[in-house]
Design an enzyme around this catalytic site. Structure first.
Site, PDB file in Angstrom:
ATOM      1  N   CYS A 109      27.887  45.436  57.586  1.00 29.31           N
ATOM      2  CA  CYS A 109      28.001  45.807  56.177  1.00 29.31           C
ATOM      3  C   CYS A 109      29.376  46.402  55.883  1.00 29.31           C
ATOM      4  CB  CYS A 109      26.915  46.791  55.787  1.00 29.31           C
ATOM      5  SG  CYS A 109      26.964  47.214  54.027  1.00 29.31           S
ATOM      6  N   ARG A 240      24.566  35.281  49.508  1.00 26.41           N
ATOM      7  CA  ARG A 240      24.713  35.265  48.047  1.00 26.41           C
ATOM      8  C   ARG A 240      24.397  33.893  47.453  1.00 26.41           C
ATOM      9  NH1 ARG A 240      30.588  37.036  47.125  1.00 26.41           N
ATOM     10  NH2 ARG A 240      30.861  36.085  49.175  1.00 26.41           N
TER      11      ARG A 240
END
Length: 355
Positions: A109, A240
């Site tokens: 992340c 995404r």
């Protein structure tokens, strides 16, 4: 007709197709994962959860959605992130007890807040701590539960960062990790600039038979197959590119069978999936609480509508429980061709190209 791509193995788990849904913070909850599985994803990962949250977790109505798994999701992975190694083992056990089939550790992340709290991609700067975390998770969970890892290609592009990456990468397999997902950007890049598929190609050559999944810039079904063909990775995770477009998985399956790219879903096909997504969200969160979550998805779903700006505006204006049905009645009442979503992202960098 069978896929021309090989199956994907996550330890003892065999997946019939090597295109899976990635973990997505704030998105990959049970309704999204369920829709993705129905649309062709062979596997999915939950949104990342903090070790501290899991260790202290007591099931309440407002938090029960985090560990909710529908029967049709399996196999599904729980993704774990944190700072202190000693909390990872007990947190991983909570995920196992909740019914997750795989434990995935997040060392990738790139969000500033996460890095500032020494979580996620920060661990790529401290290999010894990262490998201690891997050991603690592997030792804590039952032997039949696979442990996997999510990484980026390093903190940055320095030689020191590269050395630390490979120390963690090789050390993780030595400590029992069965697969590693690698994003082709660095932590410092976040989501800016292109993903380097050349690095994934080099990494797979280094890894040999060890299982690697690639990540980064997968916004179309064709890009999923292209990444596997170019880099040699064993599978890919769509992040995404799957938000509001779960059809990417069925489209990838069609291409893998040697068929032409299917047409984008028609408006009635879109309506059915959006309505089912909302139904699952209402069931999980309640009619009022699901609105903020579903607004994010609806914005993405609207990109497949030929009048996407107007549809997006209408979805964003929904403030009352159930009012989203009026948007469907207004924009999806009659059938018409849909459109493929516009891709406004940099192309991946491959051999001979300059970023």
């Amino acid at each position: 007709m069978a896929s021309n791509l090989p199956t994907l193995r996550i330890g003892p788990i065999t997946l019939d197709f090597p295109v899976v849904q990635a973990a997505l913070s704030g998105y990959s909850d049970s309704p999204m994962r369920t829709i993705a599985r129905r649309m062709g994803a062979s596997y999915s990962l939950c949104e990342v959860m903090l070790d501290q949250f899991l260790v202290a977790y007591k099931e309440r109505k407002r938090t029960s959605h985090y560990l909710h798994i529908s029967d049709e999701e399996h196999p599904v992975a729980g993704q774990l992130m944190g700072a202190e190694p000693e909390q990872f083992g007990p947190a991983a056990l909570k995920l196992v007890e909740a019914g997750f089939d795989v434990i995935d550790i997040n060392f990738g992340c790139p969000v500033k807040k996460v890095l500032g709290r020494c979580r996620g991609g920060f661990h790529l700067s401290q290999p010894d701590v990262a490998l201690e975390i891997v050991e603690r998770v592997r030792d804590a969970v039952p032997a039949e539960i696979p442990v996997t890892l999510k990484m980026r290609r390093g903190i940055d592009d320095t030689a020191e960062s590269r050395e630390m990456f490979f120390k963690i990468f090789d050390g993780a397999y030595e400590r029992g990790v069965v697969a590693v997902t690698v994003h082709g950007r660095t932590v410092m890049q976040r989501y800016i600039g292109p993903s380097r598929w050349d690095f994934l190609r080099e990494l797979k050559q280094h890894a040999g038979d060890r299982v690697i999944l690639g990540s980064g810039d997968l916004f179309t079904a064709q890009s999923c197959l292209d990444m596997m063909a170019y880099t040699g990775v064993d599978g890919v995770t769509v992040a995404r590119g799957a938000i509001g477009n779960p059809w990417i998985f069925s489209q990838a399956r069609a291409l893998a069978r040697g068929e032409a790219l299917p047409d984008p879903p028609s408006l009635l096909e879109q309506r059915d999936v959006i309505a089912e997504h909302y139904r699952l969200a209402e069931e999980l969160y309640g009619a009022d609480r699901c609105l903020p979550t579903m607004r994010k998805f609806a914005i993405k779903y609207s990109q497949l509508h030929p009048q996407q700006l107007e549809v997006r505006q209408d979805f964003c204006s929904v403030k009352q429980a159930g009012a989203w049905r009026e948007v469907l009645d207004r924009w999806y009442a009659s059938d018409a061709p849909g459109v493929h979503p516009t891709i406004d992202e940099p192309a991946p960098v491959m051999a001979g190209e300059v970023a």
